[in-house]
Design an enzyme around this catalytic site. Sequence first.
Site: not given
Length: 321
Positions: A237, A266, A285
Amino acid sequence: MQAKIVSYKKLADDVLAMLQRDYQVVQFDGVDAGNRAAFMAQLKDAVGLIGASLKIDAEILDQAPQLKAISTISVGVDQFDPADLRRRGIVLLNTPDVLTETTADTGFALILAAARRVVELADYVKQSRWTHSIGEDCFGSDVHGKTLGIIGMGRIGSAIARRAALGFGMRVLYNNRKPDLAAEAAYAARFTPLGQLLQDADFVCITVPLTPLTRGMIGKAELAQMRSSAILVNISRGSIIDEAALIEALQSGRLRAAGLDVFEREPLPADSPLLRLPNVVALPHIGSATHETRKRMAICAAQNLLDALSGKPTPNVANRA
């Protein structure tokens, strides 16, 4: 009348059919400002929630008094407050096993791409700048035989250790809450204090979950302990790293390169300095983003929810007391 499940992410037809056999399913293709009110209205009689990439906060939960279980199509549970869910009597379920190998593939791809400057040099060729034999300005660094430091020796960390030790002949150091004897036996991995790992590793790969203890655990002081030739990879993360400190280290040459699949914000903002640094490999991601794995994750999440709502035991409870 069938009890209701609300999906806050569009499900494949066969996964949706799994749930519809026993439940009424109301499906949203993501939740945003345009449909949030409609989503909230559906919660008042919902017994189950399923989805991903939505912060499930107290405002949402207050609208769902009958909710018994939430199944997230992810291994990470940082979009939830597990303790609050326990207080409310709501079971939280995740998908920890089905994405391990795929995410480890992504992590090792970032190690290789950052070390061999794959993205940067692919652009060099596509921009027609390759007009003569390359020189040292295009050289990268070896991966095989180097030292890999893994922060977090869980399922994904262990899968990366296997690739490193058995596939690339790497020396593996790891930092974890406790020693992992299986990894030590299988991959000659060595349990190492964090500071020592940062000093000794040629590559540092972060695979810990985001918790109050791990948030910001890699900051300016930790980055300063790393070798200037080292490469940092994060597939966990974004908030585990102090992004401003990382940018400074990369800009100054204090750190050679970074491979990042996750970020503090994000999607990554268009004005992020990370986008302008040639020594950064940035991915959107994609850790578990293959057709096969995402399908398995959705099926696992649906089965988790069905089991929890019917009272069957499931190993994938993420908020056990």
